[in-house]
Design a protein around this motif. Structure first.
Motif, short mmCIF file in Angstrom:
data_model
loop_
_atom_site.label_atom_id
_atom_site.label_comp_id
_atom_site.label_asym_id
_atom_site.label_seq_id
_atom_site.Cartn_x
_atom_site.Cartn_y
_atom_site.Cartn_z
N ARG A 1 0.88 -1.19 0.00
CA ARG A 1 0.00 0.00 0.00
C ARG A 1 0.91 1.22 0.00
O ARG A 1 1.71 1.39 0.91
N GLN B 1 2.76 0.86 3.51
CA GLN B 1 2.44 -0.20 4.47
C GLN B 1 2.38 -1.57 3.79
O GLN B 1 1.94 -1.69 2.66
N PHE B 2 2.83 -2.56 4.56
CA PHE B 2 2.82 -3.95 4.10
C PHE B 2 1.64 -4.64 4.76
O PHE B 2 1.48 -4.60 5.97
N ILE B 3 0.80 -5.26 3.95
CA ILE B 3 -0.38 -5.93 4.48
C ILE B 3 -0.24 -7.43 4.30
O ILE B 3 -0.28 -7.94 3.18
#
Lengths: 209, 410
Positions: B116, B129-131
């Motif tokens: 993201r 951001q890492f999801i």
């Protein structure tokens, strides 16, 4: 059987706990017994976590067991057999899309009898306001993992205040970067950097312990 | 061109860092500086511009490093870990190393579902951001164990991005070709940024690499964190065997560049695990990894994210001088007591204090921290988390640097 369920649940014996719960749920008054026992077990797991004996992996495993057991237990309960000690609107604040901490907290809060309205991740400030108007909760829970969430929590609380709703609710913030200083900075009522503490403080804010 | 004066400054800074890394007392406490989203805000640009516009991000970084000098430099916005892609191409070390991290422009090409970025999936002033998501069924552990590289390529890659859904499609080939071109473009941009930073008297040491504890590779990229934690109880033997297989491929990747002098490990599942689970599933392959790197003369650094207290003592199983441990929530004072003379301790500045304190409080906070941490050496001062948010008061940041200047002399 309740004792065995409690023990296997708290000892993280997933297969055994689910097996006993399935057996117990079909007995007379069994569904209520399963619900109460699992709530008690979750409380004990939370206590062990706060005592430093259990870790996040045990909270996750306990939450998963609780959800598995509730899936076949809740449909067998009458409406008035599921009581709530209060309502909480819960979400990860705008700009932050993390959900693990929120989800661990959610299941533990539900197990403690809080009716949780989960409004998701990356929640715009206005959506918190709308949810407060719609659900009239006693509590609002805001989560963040990243440092950007601190700004976002502050702004969310300002927007809630501008909408004239701040005095109607208690606000607890949670996540890896929150602290007493962050709580004072954003204007919340309580803070927790783990789910067990979060649930304990939420109950305190509800006047339930 | 780097002026002689700046060259001298760079050498002093490098020597300061080096002394601390050798567990000694330098002339001053080495300070890695503060950074993150606030760098973009300070330069008046959005997080989106900082991530996607190299011209603007370069100017922002230079302005920051000039106004807030420290002993090491960041070179830009950074990206998100993308190890499965590197593992998939691990037979081609000349390529694989370039795909361990994906940044905004690269993800415009790769379209990884875990990523993201600001101005794309997120608001233009959000942080990247890492999801985590589950990309693997537990029934697939045997395939993973048999050949992690093949598994990453054939099974995981198609699930990480729709561009690789059909690996034989023109879209998949075009995506890799474009990623290669983008890598070359970014390499040139990075060289330009580093040359400009060097002119400010910042040293660039030998090459550093990035890797993962094998169980974190499963947790972050294959099964997601909650599922991995459940798998430890449901399929313990398979998880263990998988970490051993993954160690081999990650070690190959980490040592693919013969010039690499250090490897960094961000630890993620450490905070989730009890000491028993940590010692059974997490630590053995991480320890083996660090030992094998040490045999090759490569230092390691671990960023012990979250709360690492229950696992502190395990670091003592490594040979003294193995490398550096950075801490987030674990009190660096406590860590130093346990690790003095054995492991370099890095961190100490709680970003929460920098965000919400007053300059006077911060001055006192840094003074106490340095009083406690400097004696004996082997300490590098830095933030406990790499990212200060955009609205961090600049006077608070200045207060940190002034206090380090005031109290940081040995």
């Amino acid at each position: 059987m309740r004792e065995q369920l409690l023990k296997s649940f708290v000892d993280m014996d997933e297969q055994e706990a689910v097996r006993i719960a399935r057996e117990l749920v079909d007995t007379d008054g069994g569904a209520v017994a399963v619900l109460d026992t699992c709530k008690e077990a979750m409380e004990e797991v939370g206590r062990l976590f706060e005592a430093g004996e259990y870790f996040l992996s045990e909270l996750i495993a306990a939450g998963d067991m609780f959800n598995q057991i509730m899936e076949f237990t809740l449909p067998k309960l009458q409406g008035d057999e599921v009581t709530s000690i209060g309502t909480m609107v819960l979400g990860t604040v705008q700009g932050d899309v993390h959900n693990i901490g929120k989800d661990i907290f959610k299941v533990m809060a539900e197990a403690s009898g809080i009716n949780v309205i989960d409004i998701g991740i990356d929640v715009p400030h206005e959506k918190f306001v709308e949810a407060i108007k719609e659900h009239k909760p006693e509590l609002v829970g805001m989560c963040c993992l990243i440092t950007l969430g601190v700004d976002s929590m502050k702004r969310t609380i300002e927007v809630i205040r501008e909408a004239g709703l701040r005095d109607d609710i208690k606000i607890i913030i949670g996540g890896g970067r929150v602290s007493q200083a962050v709580m004072e900075h954003v204007g919340a009522d309580a803070w927790a950097d783990d789910a067990a503490r979060g649930v304990r403080l939420s109950k305190e804010l509800l006047g339930k312990e | 061109m780097v002026s002689p004066e700046m060259q001298k400054l760079a050498e002093e800074r490098a020597a300061r860092m080096q002394a601390a890394r050798e567990l000694k007392e330098p002339d001053r406490v080495p300070f890695t500086g503060l950074g993150g989203d606030v760098i973009a805000a300070y330069a008046g640009i959005t997080a989106y511009e900082y991530q996607f516009d190299f011209e603007k991000s370069r100017a922002a970084v230079l302005k920051w490093l000039k106004d807030f000098p420290s002993d090491s430099a960041m070179i830009g916005a950074g990206g998100l870990d993308c190890l499965p892609l590197a593992v998939a191409f691990s037979d081609f070390p000349d390529l694989a190393g370039g795909f361990m991290v994906v940044n905004g422009p690269m993800n415009d090409i790769l379209k990884m579902k875990f990523a993201r970025f600001p101005g794309r999936e997120l608001d233009e002033n959000s942080s990247p951001q890492f999801i985590g998501r589950s990309n693997m069924d537990p029934s697939e552990y045997d395939e993973l164990i048999a050949n992690p590289q093949k598994f990453a390529y054939e099974k995981i890659l198609p699930r990480l991005s729709d561009n690789f859904k059909d690996l034989n499609s023109p879209l998949a080939l075009a995506t890799m070709a474009r990623a290669g071109l983008e890598r070359v473009r970014q390499g040139a941009e990075m060289a330009k940024t580093m040359a400009a930073i060097a002119e400010l008297g910042y040293p660039f040491g030998p090459a550093g690499g990035l890797s993962y504890a094998p169980l974190d590779f499963i947790g972050d990229h294959l099964r997601d964190i909650p599922n991995t934690v459940l798998d430890l109880r449901r399929y313990p033997d398979k998880v263990k065997a998988a970490t051993e297989s993954i160690l081999e491929v990650l070690f190959k990747l980490a040592t693919a560049n013969p010039n690499v002098a250090s490897v960094g490990f961000p630890l993620h599942l450490n905070e989730y695990l009890s000491p028993e689970l940590y010692k059974e599933f997490y630590w053995p392959t991480l320890k083996e990894f660090v030992l094998r790197l040490a045999e090759k003369g490569i230092k390691s650094s671990m960023f012990c994210e979250g709360w690492h207290d229950p696992h502190l003592e395990t670091l003592l199983e490594l040979p003294a001088g193995w490398g550096t441990a950075m801490f987030e929530k674990t009190d660096v004072r406590k860590a130093k007591k346990v690790l003095q003379g054995h492991t370099v301790v890095q961190g100490g500045i709680d970003v929460g204090v920098v965000i919400s304190g007053t300059p006077a409080q911060i001055d006192e906070y840094i003074k106490q921290l340095l009083d406690d941490m400097m004696p004996g050496g082997g300490f590098i001062l830095g933030a406990n988390v790499g990212n200060l948010p955009r609205n961090t008061p600049i006077e608070n940041i200045a207060a940190v640097y002034e206090a380090v200047e005031k109290y940081g002399k040995y």
